[in-house]
Design a protein around this motif. Structure first.
Motif, PDB file in Angstrom:
ATOM      1  N   LEU A 293       0.102   0.672  -2.494  1.00 41.75           N
ATOM      2  CA  LEU A 293       0.787  -0.464  -3.118  1.00 41.75           C
ATOM      3  C   LEU A 293       0.593  -0.463  -4.622  1.00 41.75           C
ATOM      4  O   LEU A 293       1.540  -0.721  -5.381  1.00 41.75           O
ATOM      5  N   TYR A 298       5.190  -1.544  -4.085  1.00 41.91           N
ATOM      6  CA  TYR A 298       5.902  -2.819  -4.234  1.00 41.91           C
ATOM      7  C   TYR A 298       6.381  -2.935  -5.678  1.00 41.91           C
ATOM      8  O   TYR A 298       6.116  -2.062  -6.514  1.00 41.91           O
ATOM      9  N   SER A 301       4.233  -2.431  -8.927  1.00 40.90           N
ATOM     10  CA  SER A 301       3.373  -1.247  -8.903  1.00 40.90           C
ATOM     11  C   SER A 301       3.402  -0.501 -10.237  1.00 40.90           C
ATOM     12  O   SER A 301       4.266  -0.725 -11.096  1.00 40.90           O
ATOM     13  N   VAL A 368      -2.622  -6.654  -4.731  1.00 41.33           N
ATOM     14  CA  VAL A 368      -1.974  -5.923  -3.634  1.00 41.33           C
ATOM     15  C   VAL A 368      -2.542  -6.335  -2.284  1.00 41.33           C
ATOM     16  O   VAL A 368      -1.844  -6.281  -1.265  1.00 41.33           O
ATOM     17  N   ALA A 372      -0.190  -7.384   0.731  1.00 43.20           N
ATOM     18  CA  ALA A 372      -0.234  -6.691   2.019  1.00 43.20           C
ATOM     19  C   ALA A 372      -0.441  -7.667   3.167  1.00 43.20           C
ATOM     20  O   ALA A 372       0.250  -7.604   4.196  1.00 43.20           O
TER      21      ALA A 372
END
Length: 458
Positions: A293, A298, A301, A368, A372
């Motif tokens: 990630l 995403y 990033s 992240v 997640a």
């Protein structure tokens, strides 16, 4: 006059300093659900989950469907297109009418690994949906006229698909990664589809549409204990001593040169990189997931910030996992203008190296982690999302327990764990891949970067 571009770091700051990342808070399970995970007498594994948010039921059937024969991909595609077009008891119109009366729908699709049937209906229409599904699995007729009609439509779709840059890039990547392994044959050749006969489709159904080794996931407004009996009754006629055919194991992916696949006159290039990683059951997977990630998994990033937001080389850049049976790879995708391709590949490799040498900060890891866990919980909040997640997990022997425990595993990952995963799995030397584009323009610059060779035209 347009506003000046601001980096993600600038957006995240105030006059008083960086915006604080909210605390993660108490983690709840992604799936705290009443369920049954069992195997029917015919060898079919069933995951039945109660989720009565709406009076609907979502269903997924996952059947291993590999084959070595040259015509297998073409025959399998025709089978998937015609599985639900008629049985000994119902023609296409009767199937559609029975499903319409329960607000239902069934669809099928295939790839080199599996045949998948998806379905949805009102909860009180479940017996009808199961009856139609069992009828197709045990008695699909593949009438000559239906096979001929769908075969012609499939040939047209394949012709269009093979002109699409993403299809060309995917096929090139698969061949570069796995050579002549059956997993490579994702889109059949139109000339192979043209010679598939109804009898070949019927023969493939008899040989490969098998319950033993397959999985059925059913999620919705159901009683899991009761539905198992309903499934035993509905699928009593679907039986065989043989097991469904799984893909041979994929070879381990070894890092090496990137292959430039010539596509004359292309105004855009497709960059596709790939490296071997570990499966979901490996203790390192949660840290690896967070490292991915940070890299490109995403919108906030490092890769996206670099080649999209800062340099404008691409509209879309992404990295993510691809799971096949019990193996896993991480893929990096970016489509760029031809004149930006070499620079985009250089920066993509740079960010791979930087992830290991300049490890994610505690703030990056926390960001992240929240993404997640939040994404996992959100995806599992709908019946369809939960069914899709469980179907993917069940294909590798996992189930509700793994899904429910994953937020806790992600919460336990430290910044040091992510740094170790980044260094181990995102080193540039671990990656191989392809660039599909205009070789006359790209070859001098890409070969100058190093570790790029020129292949045959797409």
């Amino acid at each position: 006059m347009s506003a000046p571009h601001r980096t993600a770091e600038e957006i995240g700051r105030t006059a008083a300093g960086p915006r604080p990342v909210p605390s993660l808070g108490t983690q709840r399970a992604a799936a705290d659900l009443s369920h049954v995970d069992t195997t029917l007498s015919n060898g079919l594994r069933v995951l039945a989950v109660r989720k009565p948010t709406v009076p609907l039921v979502e269903l997924r059937v996952w059947i291993p469907f590999a084959g070595e024969d040259k015509l297998h991909p073409a025959t399998a595609e025709v089978l998937a297109e015609t599985l639900l077009t008629g049985t000994a008891r119902r023609d296409r119109i009767e199937i559609d009418a029975d499903l319409a009366l329960i607000g239902g729908d069934l669809a099928s699709g295939v790839d080199p690994e599996r045949l998948v049937v998806t379905g949805t209906s009102l909860a009180d229409g479940l017996p009808t949906m199961l009856d139609v599904l069992a009828d197709a699995l045990t008695g699909a007729s593949y009438a000559d006229a239906e096979v001929e009609r769908e075969r012609e439509r499939l040939i047209e779709r394949i012709a269009v698909s093979r002109t699409q840059p993403r299809t060309i890039a995917r096929e090139a990547l698969q061949k570069h990664r796995y050579g002549d392994h059956p997993a490579v044959r994702e889109v059949p050749q139109a000339e192979d589809v043209a010679v598939v006969t109804p009898e070949q489709v019927r023969a493939l159904h008899r040989a490969s549409v098998l319950p033993r080794g397959s999985v059925l996931v059913i999620v919705g407004d159901i009683d899991p204990e009761t539905v198992i009996g309903d499934l035993e009754k509905a699928f009593g006629g679907w039986a065989s001593d043989r097991s469904a055919v799984r893909l041979p194991p994929l070879p381990d992916l070894v890092g090496g040169n990137v292959l430039l696949v010539p596509r004359a006159g292309a105004v855009q290039s497709q960059i596709r990189l790939s490296a071997q990683t570990v499966s979901r059951t490996d203790p390192r997977y949660p840290a690896l997931q967070l490292a991915n990630l940070v890299y490109g998994g995403y919108f906030s990033s490092r890769l996206v910030e670099n080649i999209r937001e800062d340099k404008g080389y691409t509209y879309s850049a992404h990295s993510g996992f691809e799971f096949t049976d019990k193996t896993a790879v991480v893929n990096v995708d970016a489509d760029t203008a031809t004149d930006a391709t070499a620079a985009a590949l250089m920066e993509t490799r740079y960010e791979l190296a930087r992830l290991g040498l300049v490890p994610p900060t505690a703030e990056e890891v926390e960001s992240v982690r929240q993404y997640a866990i939040g994404s996992l919980v959100t995806a599992a909040s709908s019946q369809g999302g939960l069914a899709a997640q469980l179907s993917a997990l069940a294909a590798t022997g996992l189930g509700v327990e793994w899904l429910a425990g994953h937020p806790e595993r992600l919460a336990a990952v430290t910044a040091e764990d992510v740094a170790n995963a980044a260094l181990e799995f995102f080193a540039p030397k671990r990656f191989t891949g392809v660039v599909v584009g205009d070789a006359d323009v790209l070859a001098p610059k890409l070969t100058a970067l190093g570790d790029v060779t020129v292949g045959e035209p797409a």
